[in-house]
Design a protein around this motif. Structure first.
Motif, short mmCIF file in Angstrom:
data_model
loop_
_atom_site.label_atom_id
_atom_site.label_comp_id
_atom_site.label_asym_id
_atom_site.label_seq_id
_atom_site.Cartn_x
_atom_site.Cartn_y
_atom_site.Cartn_z
N TYR A 167 0.83 -1.20 0.00
CA TYR A 167 0.00 0.00 0.00
C TYR A 167 0.87 1.26 0.00
O TYR A 167 0.57 2.23 -0.71
N SER A 171 0.93 3.92 -2.96
CA SER A 171 0.62 5.32 -2.64
C SER A 171 1.68 6.26 -3.19
O SER A 171 1.36 7.34 -3.71
N VAL A 176 -3.04 4.29 -5.73
CA VAL A 176 -4.11 4.04 -4.76
C VAL A 176 -5.39 4.73 -5.22
O VAL A 176 -5.36 5.84 -5.75
#
Length: 315
Positions: A167, A171, A176
């Motif tokens: 993640y 990002s 994302v």
């Protein structure tokens, strides 16, 4: 003029030869017809169910019961779905769940996003995993065994440990909350590389050597000789990739919050709440999500079984 005995015998033989030839022709036709009848009987005999069919048919019906129950629940009235216990066969057919699914939700957008994710995942898996699998199976380079062991070692890492680093990486890349967040994890996999490597090891190396003797380079051998023989393995890899990308929920649930970028499984979660679950819409959505997988597997099941047989010839 009197006809001598020798002349009469010659005439008898000459006159009998057409009859003999016709008799031989009839015998040959009868034998051929008998062979066709025997072969047809043999085929009919091979098609007769065995004792295993008497056992496997009821077992297959047991696996069909959940799908049948899901479909019947999707056409059941709402009152019967919330009753306890819910009836297996509805009192009457009610297609309100399908009408509400297509009218009250963006199921077509979710379906399109899922098709895009699965299509890109299948195409990239077929290209990248076949190239990597062939390299580890046939090319001799330093660190080949260490490389395949490191790739297989990633399978042992739990997915939950990779979610936070993935993640953060996505990002920083700006993926994302976009559809790309659901596509990138399915570009390749360690299992796909291992599956293709095992299949390529089962093929005899003489096929490649004969192609190189004819003047073909390594790329031509791979594309013109190896890949046509690898259709069963590619079909099996496509099935596993489709199942994984189509039913993926955990990672899209973390990385995607935009409703326009929802996949089908993520969108169906909207019908489940802490206080109320829209069972008719949820069951209708499950039917829409499951039907393409069943159709795809019916077309690719022959290649799937063939690969499972050939991939075990050589470890």
């Amino acid at each position: 003029m009197a006809i001598t005995t020798s002349t009469r015998s010659v005439l008898d033989v000459a006159g009998a030869s057409p009859r003999i030839d016709s008799a031989r022709t009839l015998d040959a036709d009868a034998a051929a017809a008998g062979g066709r009848v025997a072969s047809g009987a043999g085929r009919r005999k091979r098609r007769r169910p065995s004792a295993w069919h008497l056992f496997l048919i009821p077992v297959s019906l047991l696996f069909l019961i959940p799908f049948l129950q899901m479909f019947l629940a999707s056409v059941s009235p709402e009152k019967e779905l919330v009753s306890f216990p819910p009836p297996f066969i509805p009192s009457h057919l009610d297609f309100g769940g399908y009408a509400g699914l297509f009218a009250e939700s963006n199921v077509l957008t979710w379906l399109l996003n899922t098709v895009i994710v699965s299509t890109v995942g299948i195409a990239s898996h077929l290209v990248l995993c076949s190239l990597a699998g062939y390299g580890f199976a046939r090319l001799k380079f330093r660190g080949r065994q260490l490389g395949i062991f490191m790739i297989l070692g990633t399978i042992m890492i739990p997915t939950q440990l990779l979610m936070i680093p993935t993640y953060i990486l996505f990002s920083q890349l700006g993926l994302v909350n976009t559809l790309g967040a659901a596509i990138v994890p399915w570009l390749s996999s360690a299992f796909g590389i291992f599956l293709m490597r095992q299949f390529f090891l089962s093929l005899p190396a003489e096929l490649e050597e004969s192609g190189m003797l004819d003047g073909a380079n390594r790329w031509q051998v791979f594309t013109r000789i190896i890949l046509p023989l690898a259709k069963p393995a590619l079909a099996t890899l496509a099935i596993f990739t489709l199942l994984g990308s189509w039913n993926d929920l955990i990672w899209p649930l973390i990385a995607i919050n935009d409703p326009h970028a929802f996949t089908l499984q993520l969108g169906l979660q909207n019908f489940q709440g802490t206080r109320r679950t829209q069972w008719s819409l949820l069951m209708a959505g499950n039917v829409v999500a499951t039907l393409p997988l069943i159709v795809f597997f019916l077309f690719a099941q022959k290649q799937f079984v063939q690969t499972m047989t050939l991939s075990g010839l050589k470890g």
